[in-house]
Design an enzyme around this catalytic site. Structure first.
Site, PDB file in Angstrom:
ATOM      1  N   HIS A 124      10.771 -10.966  30.786  1.00 34.54           N
ATOM      2  CA  HIS A 124      10.511  -9.960  29.753  1.00 34.54           C
ATOM      3  C   HIS A 124      11.802  -9.237  29.400  1.00 34.54           C
ATOM      4  O   HIS A 124      12.682  -9.064  30.247  1.00 34.54           O
ATOM      5  CB  HIS A 124       9.457  -8.967  30.258  1.00 34.54           C
ATOM      6  CG  HIS A 124       8.923  -8.067  29.198  1.00 34.54           C
ATOM      7  ND1 HIS A 124       9.619  -6.973  28.735  1.00 34.54           N
ATOM      8  CD2 HIS A 124       7.759  -8.106  28.488  1.00 34.54           C
ATOM      9  CE1 HIS A 124       8.901  -6.370  27.800  1.00 34.54           C
ATOM     10  NE2 HIS A 124       7.780  -7.031  27.627  1.00 34.54           N
TER      11      HIS A 124
ATOM     12  N   GLU B  16       9.488 -12.403  21.808  1.00 35.62           N
ATOM     13  CA  GLU B  16       9.501 -10.952  21.674  1.00 35.62           C
ATOM     14  C   GLU B  16      10.866 -10.506  21.139  1.00 35.62           C
ATOM     15  O   GLU B  16      11.826 -10.395  21.901  1.00 35.62           O
ATOM     16  CB  GLU B  16       9.181 -10.266  23.004  1.00 35.62           C
ATOM     17  CG  GLU B  16       9.870 -10.841  24.233  1.00 35.62           C
ATOM     18  CD  GLU B  16       9.867  -9.872  25.402  1.00 35.62           C
ATOM     19  OE1 GLU B  16       9.032  -8.976  25.437  1.00 35.62           O
ATOM     20  OE2 GLU B  16      10.745 -10.011  26.259  1.00 35.62           O
TER      21      GLU B  16
ATOM     22  N   GLY C  53       8.354  -1.822  21.746  1.00 33.24           N
ATOM     23  CA  GLY C  53       8.172  -0.400  22.008  1.00 33.24           C
ATOM     24  C   GLY C  53       8.784   0.519  20.963  1.00 33.24           C
ATOM     25  O   GLY C  53       8.864   1.729  21.161  1.00 33.24           O
TER      26      GLY C  53
ATOM     27  N   SER D 159       5.257  -5.666  19.378  1.00 30.43           N
ATOM     28  CA  SER D 159       4.406  -4.592  18.857  1.00 30.43           C
ATOM     29  C   SER D 159       3.218  -5.123  18.048  1.00 30.43           C
ATOM     30  O   SER D 159       2.855  -4.580  17.007  1.00 30.43           O
ATOM     31  CB  SER D 159       5.225  -3.609  18.002  1.00 30.43           C
ATOM     32  OG  SER D 159       6.204  -2.949  18.778  1.00 30.43           O
TER      33      SER D 159
ATOM     34  N   GLY E 150       1.562  -5.176  24.352  1.00 28.30           N
ATOM     35  CA  GLY E 150       2.095  -4.077  25.146  1.00 28.30           C
ATOM     36  C   GLY E 150       1.227  -2.843  25.041  1.00 28.30           C
ATOM     37  O   GLY E 150       0.151  -2.758  25.629  1.00 28.30           O
ATOM     38  N   GLY E 151       1.682  -1.858  24.275  1.00 30.56           N
ATOM     39  CA  GLY E 151       0.997  -0.574  24.190  1.00 30.56           C
ATOM     40  C   GLY E 151      -0.449  -0.668  23.756  1.00 30.56           C
ATOM     41  O   GLY E 151      -1.297   0.098  24.228  1.00 30.56           O
TER      42      GLY E 151
END
Length: 239
Positions: A83, A155, A161, A201, A222-223
């Site tokens: 990552h 990514e 992020g 994202s 992710g988030g």
């Protein structure tokens, strides 16, 4: 690095009820300390459990690391490797990504290998070179039969992020470059079988557009995975 063990169990308990009709593979990758509780909470679910990292040795003086056989025995079936945050903060290199990938395969885990360019690399026009290099080194000495079962996550580092997202066209273009690289290494059959995710994202608002693209087979979330409702929307978009 989100959620205490109790919070992680609560999240996946809510999550499994919302994605029980999923037609895609669904995997959650909690922090290491949360793995046992999450595995127990999901034992009667179709959601698999992954880890966020794996070491390339089976044992030894590597304080703080986890070996593939340890993860396997704990109920893990997937593992994220390379990552961008591991590369940025913890010294992960293309070479160690390759070692960890082979270790994961040897332990019977499915690697989710991350590749992607920085903002500088994109602006300098070497995006293609970067993802090709990362992909080729990650798969060094990986047999074709194993390669087709690996998951690749594209990514773009500049979109991790930050709230920025590559356009669907940009994401599909780079995933296509990655697939072409795999075809060059292993041939068309493996290139078509391998799953390539987008991990910059992706969220409930843009998932459907991204997942509709021909070279995007899924998402590394992710988030948006910290909210069960948002995550369920993404899973539904994968239909």
């Amino acid at each position: 690095m989100n959620k205490t063990p109790a919070e992680a169990v609560a999240l996946v308990t809510e999550m499994k009820d919302k994605v029980n009709d999923a037609v895609c593979d669904v995997v959650v990758c909690p922090t290491a300390i949360c793995i046992p509780g999450v595995v127990e909470a999901l034992k009667d679910s179709q959601i698999a459990v992954g880890a966020q990292n794996v070491h390339f040795k089976e044992n030894g003086a590597y304080t703080g690391e986890l070996a593939g056989n340890m993860l396997k025995e704990a109920g893990v079936t997937y593992v994220i490797i390379g990552h961008s945050e591991r590369r940025q903060y913890f010294g992960e290199t293309d070479e160690t990504v390759n070692l960890r990938t082979k270790a994961a395969i040897a332990a019977g885990l499915t690697p989710i290998v991350c590749v992607g360019e920085s903002l500088c690399e994109r602006e300098q026009g070497i995006m293609d070179d970067t993802v090709r290099r990362q992909t080729k080194i990650a798969f060094l000495d990986v047999a074709p039969a194993d390669a087709k079962n690996v998951v690749i996550a594209y990514e773009p580092v500049w979109a991790i992020g930050t709230g920025k997202t590559a356009t669907a066209e940009q994401a599909d273009e780079v995933c296509g470059i990655i697939r072409a690289t795999i075809e060059g290494l292993y041939g068309k059959e493996v290139a078509e079988a391998i799953r390539i995710q987008y991990g910059g994202s992706m969220n409930a608002g843009n998932a459907a557009e991204l997942l509709a693209k021909p070279n995007i087979d899924g998402g590394l979330i992710g988030g948006a995975s910290l909210k069960a409702e948002d995550f369920s929307v993404i899973v539904a978009a994968a239909k």
